[in-house]
Each structure stands twice: as C-alpha cells, then as structure tokens.
Design an enzyme around this catalytic site. Sequence first.
Site, PDB file in Angstrom:
ATOM      1  N   HIS A  18       0.942  -1.241   0.000  1.00  0.00           N
ATOM      2  CA  HIS A  18      -0.013  -0.104  -0.044  1.00  0.00           C
ATOM      3  C   HIS A  18       0.855   1.326   0.167  1.00  0.00           C
ATOM      4  O   HIS A  18       1.467   1.460   0.758  1.00  0.00           O
ATOM      5  CB  HIS A  18      -0.966  -0.003   1.185  1.00  0.00           C
ATOM      6  CG  HIS A  18      -1.684   1.191   1.514  1.00  0.00           C
ATOM      7  ND1 HIS A  18      -1.649   1.921   2.323  1.00  0.00           N
ATOM      8  CD2 HIS A  18      -3.045   1.662   0.593  1.00  0.00           C
ATOM      9  CE1 HIS A  18      -2.682   2.885   2.313  1.00  0.00           C
ATOM     10  NE2 HIS A  18      -3.060   2.684   1.143  1.00  0.00           N
ATOM     11  N   GLU A  45       1.247  -0.665  -5.167  1.00  0.00           N
ATOM     12  CA  GLU A  45       0.380   0.399  -5.481  1.00  0.00           C
ATOM     13  C   GLU A  45       0.687   1.737  -5.764  1.00  0.00           C
ATOM     14  O   GLU A  45       1.780   2.132  -5.284  1.00  0.00           O
ATOM     15  CB  GLU A  45      -0.669   0.529  -4.451  1.00  0.00           C
ATOM     16  CG  GLU A  45      -1.837   1.312  -4.758  1.00  0.00           C
ATOM     17  CD  GLU A  45      -2.671   1.861  -3.463  1.00  0.00           C
ATOM     18  OE1 GLU A  45      -1.982   2.325  -2.276  1.00  0.00           O
ATOM     19  OE2 GLU A  45      -3.851   2.249  -3.567  1.00  0.00           O
ATOM     20  N   ASP A  47      -1.060   5.561  -6.222  1.00  0.00           N
ATOM     21  CA  ASP A  47      -2.256   6.403  -6.356  1.00  0.00           C
ATOM     22  C   ASP A  47      -1.877   7.461  -7.488  1.00  0.00           C
ATOM     23  O   ASP A  47      -0.584   7.904  -7.538  1.00  0.00           O
ATOM     24  CB  ASP A  47      -2.669   7.190  -5.277  1.00  0.00           C
ATOM     25  CG  ASP A  47      -3.016   6.272  -4.062  1.00  0.00           C
ATOM     26  OD1 ASP A  47      -3.992   5.648  -4.413  1.00  0.00           O
ATOM     27  OD2 ASP A  47      -2.584   5.923  -3.142  1.00  0.00           O
ATOM     28  N   HIS A  60      -0.796  10.331  -3.348  1.00  0.00           N
ATOM     29  CA  HIS A  60      -2.269   9.862  -2.681  1.00  0.00           C
ATOM     30  C   HIS A  60      -3.294  10.884  -2.680  1.00  0.00           C
ATOM     31  O   HIS A  60      -4.245  10.831  -3.250  1.00  0.00           O
ATOM     32  CB  HIS A  60      -1.879   9.247  -1.281  1.00  0.00           C
ATOM     33  CG  HIS A  60      -3.167   8.937  -0.744  1.00  0.00           C
ATOM     34  ND1 HIS A  60      -4.051   9.797   0.070  1.00  0.00           N
ATOM     35  CD2 HIS A  60      -3.963   7.828  -0.891  1.00  0.00           C
ATOM     36  CE1 HIS A  60      -5.327   9.054   0.201  1.00  0.00           C
ATOM     37  NE2 HIS A  60      -5.221   7.980  -0.395  1.00  0.00           N
ATOM     38  N   GLU A 153      -4.466   3.334  -8.874  1.00  0.00           N
ATOM     39  CA  GLU A 153      -5.640   3.740  -8.503  1.00  0.00           C
ATOM     40  C   GLU A 153      -5.764   5.271  -9.156  1.00  0.00           C
ATOM     41  O   GLU A 153      -4.897   6.252  -9.061  1.00  0.00           O
ATOM     42  CB  GLU A 153      -5.848   3.948  -7.235  1.00  0.00           C
ATOM     43  CG  GLU A 153      -7.317   4.798  -6.805  1.00  0.00           C
ATOM     44  CD  GLU A 153      -7.451   4.989  -5.372  1.00  0.00           C
ATOM     45  OE1 GLU A 153      -6.957   4.512  -4.299  1.00  0.00           O
ATOM     46  OE2 GLU A 153      -8.378   5.909  -4.983  1.00  0.00           O
TER      47      GLU A 153
END
Length: 327
Positions: A18, A45, A47, A60, A153
């Site tokens: 994460h 991950e 973002d 993020h 994401e």
Amino acid sequence: MATGVSAQAFSQKIVVAHRGASGYLPEHTLEAKAMAHAMGADYIEQDVVMTKDDQLIVLHDITLDRTTDVADQFPARVRDDGRFYAIDFTLEEIRRLNVSEGFSMVGGVKKQSFPNRFPMGNSQFRVPTFAEEIELIQGMNKSTGKDVGIYPEVKSPEFHRAAGKDISTAVVKMLKHYGYTSKQDKVFLQTFSFEELKIIHDEILPAAGVELKLLQLIDNADTNPWMFEANGMEKLANFADGIGPEKSLIIDRASTKSKLLITDLVDRAHAAGMLVHPYTFRLDPGQVPRYADSFEEMLDLFYFKADIDGAFSDFPDRVADFLKNNK
Ligand code: G3P
Ligand code: CA
C-alpha cells in the site's frame, strides 16, 4: 458474473504494498517501492493524479501539503481553502519538492502522522512520475527474475474531469505503452468512483483496444447502497473483476475476541466471480483492531476466516511472511 480472472488468481492469496513499503519509508517514493519489491510484495500500489501540464504523478492526495514542503517553497500558490493542489503545479515545479512522512500542522508545527515511522527531515525524497515508477518496477522484475505487479488507482476522476482532464484515459494509455494490455497482465486498475469504473470499462478500455482487471474500491456502505443489496455484487461484476473494501466492511468494527462479526460481503463477491482485496492493514500503535491480539492474528482472521484473496498493507514484509508460513 466477472470473467477473465484466472482460477489461479482465486487460489493464490496475495499482498499489495500500500503506497509501497510505506510503513518503513515515505509513501509513494521510489525508495518505498524498491523496498516493497525486495520484501516480497505481489503487487505495488500507485495512487495517480495529474499535474497542470497533464503529467501523471504518483501521489495519494490531490493536494501536496500533507507529504511535501510545498507550503514552504511556494507559499503564494495556496488556494482559498488553504490547500496546495497538484493540478496547479507543473511537473518541473513538483520535482523540486521534498517529500516526507505524512504530517498535519498543529500550532504551526509539523506533526508526523505515524510517529514511529521514518523520521521527518531525514534524507531526500521526490514525487515520482507514474512512468518512472513503472520503469523501476519493470526494471527490478528483470534484474531479480520476479514478476511483481502494479496496482494503480485513478484518484478523484471527477475532480480531474471538472478541470478538463481525462485522467483515466491517460492512465490506460500509459499502461498500454508499458505493455499492460490484457487481464492476464499483472495489473489491477482501481477507483472509488463507480461512474468512472463504468466509463473505463465501457468506453476507455475498448477505445484503447485493451482489457484490464478492474477493481471497485468501497469505503463505506452509504456511497453506493445498491452494491450491498441482494444482487449488488452481481450487478457490479458486469464491470469489475474485484472489490477493494475498507476492511471493517468485512469484519465489523464492533467485533470482539469472543464474537467475530464477519459480513457476507466476501461470500457475495466470490459468488459473483470477483476477487476481494480489502485495505489497509497496518501495525502502528492503535491500528490492530481490538478483536485481534496481534497483526498476524488479524491477518489470519481476514485471510482464512473471512477468506479474502489479498490485502493492501503498509507492511508488505509482514504479510508476505505470514502468507509464506500459512500456505
Ligand atoms: O486503493 C486501496 C487503498 O489505497 C484505498 O485507500 O485512501 O489509501 O487510497 P487510499
Ligand atoms: Ca489507493
């Protein structure tokens, strides 16, 4: 019913780093991503947000103030709400910022959000571009022989669209450029916005001529109540290959050691053919729910009692070790 996710995907439980190994190094820095790769993460991950000059960066928040020194370097660029938006800065300007552990301002002083983590003010870190990060992960895959996936994401797609920026199309183009074109490739594309997920599924992927695994993030049951109705997961499975729920949607926060309240969400998602990758598993003080005595016990409850397929964690080494020891 979701199609295209291999049976192996359901048989192999995974860990997603994460924001990288963000429990050990500042989130979304290349250093945190390299550490996650070495620690045995299955996926790492990203973002993704967009700059003023339409560059994709890994960050993020849509704002820069929680994790950089933007307020010190560019004090005049603050908006009326007191925030500094990445979309107001060019990539060249963002490259000048120093990244640190996340902080909040308390009485004019920076207070580190997770005080036990990497010390603020030590070392130099930068905001990477999405392309730089993919190249780093693909490069490490080649040099180590591993096949670590990426897990981007699309952040705040409606915010970007309101500013005239189609971030999802840019992300999909970038993925295609780097060879991610089918559901067999090691990428999940995730977003909290169902409206955007539908656009990606119905329009952006077909226009790009690619198929990718899509994951619907779910932060609570109120945002899209239809998802929690009897046929909600079946409906969602027309667009998504998996769900990424906040973990209390799987084991209720009201659970105790003697009474574990596991919801039917995993069963319903599995019945619809979707994978389940909840977030976020942390071991900082106060982060392990009271129904578990340790981080590993929490993992055991989620992976083996609730039967999740993967988890987002700031501590991918601890999850990778747990999974190795509990095959
Ligand atoms: O995308 C999974 C997890 O990262 C969702 O929460 O806020 O950390 O992006 P957030
Ligand atoms: Ca995320």
